[in-house]
Design an enzyme around this catalytic site. Structure first.
Site, mmCIF file in Angstrom:
data_model
loop_
_atom_site.group_PDB
_atom_site.id
_atom_site.type_symbol
_atom_site.label_atom_id
_atom_site.label_comp_id
_atom_site.label_asym_id
_atom_site.label_seq_id
_atom_site.Cartn_x
_atom_site.Cartn_y
_atom_site.Cartn_z
ATOM 1 N N THR A 138 0.650 -1.711 -0.080
ATOM 2 C CA THR A 138 0.013 -0.552 0.074
ATOM 3 C C THR A 138 0.634 1.414 0.010
ATOM 4 O O THR A 138 2.225 1.118 0.347
ATOM 5 C CB THR A 138 -1.154 0.159 1.267
ATOM 6 N N PHE A 168 1.078 2.289 5.898
ATOM 7 C CA PHE A 168 -0.206 1.632 7.180
ATOM 8 C C PHE A 168 0.659 -0.133 7.224
ATOM 9 O O PHE A 168 0.356 -0.647 6.600
ATOM 10 C CB PHE A 168 -1.684 1.240 6.154
ATOM 11 N N THR A 170 2.393 -3.122 8.415
ATOM 12 C CA THR A 170 2.146 -3.328 9.684
ATOM 13 C C THR A 170 3.830 -4.380 9.846
ATOM 14 O O THR A 170 4.840 -5.022 8.923
ATOM 15 C CB THR A 170 1.103 -5.187 9.374
ATOM 16 N N GLU A 252 -4.738 -15.767 3.332
ATOM 17 C CA GLU A 252 -4.768 -14.173 3.785
ATOM 18 C C GLU A 252 -6.162 -14.062 4.076
ATOM 19 O O GLU A 252 -6.853 -13.697 5.669
ATOM 20 C CB GLU A 252 -4.218 -12.942 3.135
ATOM 21 N N ARG A 253 -7.558 -14.136 3.040
ATOM 22 C CA ARG A 253 -8.121 -14.018 3.446
ATOM 23 C C ARG A 253 -8.888 -14.503 4.021
ATOM 24 O O ARG A 253 -10.047 -15.020 4.753
ATOM 25 C CB ARG A 253 -9.541 -13.717 2.306
ATOM 26 N N GLY A 349 -24.874 -2.455 27.359
ATOM 27 C CA GLY A 349 -24.650 -0.624 27.786
ATOM 28 C C GLY A 349 -23.939 0.007 28.266
ATOM 29 O O GLY A 349 -23.035 -0.529 27.750
ATOM 30 N N GLY A 350 -23.706 0.748 29.436
ATOM 31 C CA GLY A 350 -22.612 2.023 29.358
ATOM 32 C C GLY A 350 -21.565 1.458 29.703
ATOM 33 O O GLY A 350 -20.404 1.018 29.108
ATOM 34 N N GLY A 378 -7.607 -5.747 1.206
ATOM 35 C CA GLY A 378 -9.459 -5.968 0.901
ATOM 36 C C GLY A 378 -10.835 -5.133 1.283
ATOM 37 O O GLY A 378 -10.470 -6.026 2.004
ATOM 38 N N GLU A 381 -15.236 -3.433 0.122
ATOM 39 C CA GLU A 381 -16.119 -2.736 -1.115
ATOM 40 C C GLU A 381 -15.686 -2.897 -3.024
ATOM 41 O O GLU A 381 -15.526 -3.902 -3.697
ATOM 42 C CB GLU A 381 -16.263 -1.150 -1.592
#
Ligand SMILES: Cc1cc2nc3c(=O)[nH]c(=O)nc-3n(C[C@H](O)[C@H](O)[C@H](O)COP(=O)(O)OP(=O)(O)OC[C@H]3O[C@@H](n4cnc5c(N)ncnc54)[C@H](O)[C@@H]3O)c2cc1C
Length: 393
Positions: A138, A168, A170, A252-253, A349-350, A378, A381
């Site tokens: 990327t 980005f 890693t 990977e997916r 909740g909280g 990926g 979209e």
């Protein structure tokens, strides 16, 4: 420890044998001892102990699936062991899993395209936990359009001179070996090569990036300013890097989907525990039909994602490449995780809004980790677009 996705080792599953169950049990012990107790501290610190790589190497986690001659374990290992790995690491946290296993998006490329000499050089020290490897594809100008990468590597005698930047990445600060996608030829997929750049090469710098989730993961921007690397660092032939980058996507997916579904299951388990215990209007929260239905919906989504994932894992293991389905599975898993994280926090909740060190569970962290799963490896979209094209829509 909460078992992931309803799995009881040795029972109720068509695809797992004793060796998967044994791996699950061993890894569960490792994760409970070496990761779970430190998650909050590491997330707070924005990094995890580097020692963990060595421990994971010695335990055999990093070498899982790599050939014995490089120090790994491959005999009797199949993709379902990888699924088990993703599910069990999810009992720790996404940030640790992402950085600790960044080798699994970089070394497969060397395994697929590298020379024997390159494999001998890069693989053993990484799976032993002595060195760290990462993958840089990327760029700041965009990650979805992989074929449009701009970082240039120009041949100059026995060297490549690299200029450009990556975003980005890693393990981007800590890595020793960076597998970098560079443009060495014309536009598009046929002009891309992968080149290893080693930490400390003059002109190569890194900057850490702060994030919404995966706080303990090491994420960085990389800069290449006339970085000179020997031609021996080219992985595969010049302009043939695309195949290596693509070849990694199936596993990977599947791994990402397995992790996401395990986080979704944790959301269900924490919500059930809370709803049974919490009293509102004089009765347990779980006695309300609206709460039961939320939990049933979450379970429905997790169970269908799990069935889809296991079927596709089995297909890949048997030599198929169900590209469209793998893309759809990734979307199914991230949307399931998004739904489960939302509903779990709603049920708590909280209390669900509190961090684990001052609240009852992990759902607040998981909620913040949803988006990186829906974008990285990926985006939703791009996955839907890929599936549409493959299915001829
Ligand atoms: C924490 C983290 C770790 C990462 N680790 C790595 C790593 O180790 N190595 C690596 O190489 N990358 C890594 N990535 C990058 C990741 O793979 C990219 O973020 C991802 O591919 C999306 O690229 P982008 O962020 O540049 O978004 P863009 O490509 O700019 O897209 C932005 C948005 O527009 C949408 N979009 C883009 N094009 C279209 C279109 N044609 N139609 C409809 N929608 C579209 C996308 O789906 C997305 O929602 C990491 C990202 C994160 C956040």
């Amino acid at each position: 420890m909460i078992p992931p996705a309803g799995i009881e080792p040795g029972k109720n599953n068509l695809f797992y044998n004793e060796s998967h169950d044994a791996w699950r049990q061993e890894l569960r012990k490792f994760v409970s001892k070496e990761i779970v107790p430190f998650v909050e501290e590491w997330e707070e610190a924005g990094e995890f102990s580097r020692e963990l790589y060595k421990k994971a190497g010695e335990f055999g986690l990093l070498g899982m699936g790599y050939p014995e001659k490089y120090g790994g374990t491959s005999e009797g290992i199949d993709i379902f062991h990888g699924i088990v790995t993703s599910e069990e690491l999810a009992q720790g946290c996404g940030g640790v899993a992402a950085s600790l296993l960044s080798l699994n998006i970089s070394l497969p490329l060397i395994m697929a395209l590298g020379t024997e000499e390159q494999k001998q050089k890069y693989i053993p020290p990484v799976i032993a936990g002595d060195k760290i490897a990462c993958l840089g594809v990327t760029e700041p100008s965009g990650g979805s359009d992989v074929a449009g990468i701009k970082t240039k590597a120009v041949r100059d005698g026995n060297h490549f001179v690299i200029n450009g930047s990556k975003m980005f990445i890693t393990s981007g600060m800590r890595a020793d070996y960076y597998v970098i996608a560079c443009r060495t030829g014309g536009p598009g997929t046929s002009g891309i090569s992968t080149i290893v750049v080693e930490k400390g090469t003059p002109g190569f710098t890194q900057t850490p990036l702060k994030k919404m989730g995966w706080l303990s993961s090491d994420t960085a921007a990389l800069y290449f300013d006339d970085v000179c690397v020997p031609v021996e660092n080219l992985i595969g032939g010049e302009n043939s890097g695309w195949m290596g980058i693509m070849s990694n996507f199936s596993q990977e997916r599947l791994g990402l989907a397995a992790g996401m579904n395990a986080y979704s299951q944790i959301c269900i388990d924490e919500a059930v525990t809370w709803a049974k215990d919490r009293k509102t209007f004089g009765k347990s929260l779980i006695e309300n039909q609206v709460i039961k239905h939320k939990l049933a919906e979450m379970s429905r989504k997790v169970n269908s994602t799990k069935a889809y994932m296991e079927l596709l894992t089995w297909k890949v293991m048997n030599g198929e490449q169900p590209i469209a389905d793998l893309a759809l599975l990734k979307v199914q898993a991230s949307k399931t995780m998004e739904y489960c994280a939302r509903e779990a926090i709603q049920i708590l909740g909280g209390a669900g809004y509190l961090k684990a060190n001052s609240g009852p569970g992990k759902v607040e962290r998981i909620y913040r980790e949803v988006r990186v799963n829906a974008i990285g490896g990926g985006s939703e979209e791009i996955m839907l677009d890929l599936a549409s094209r493959q299915l001829g829509f």
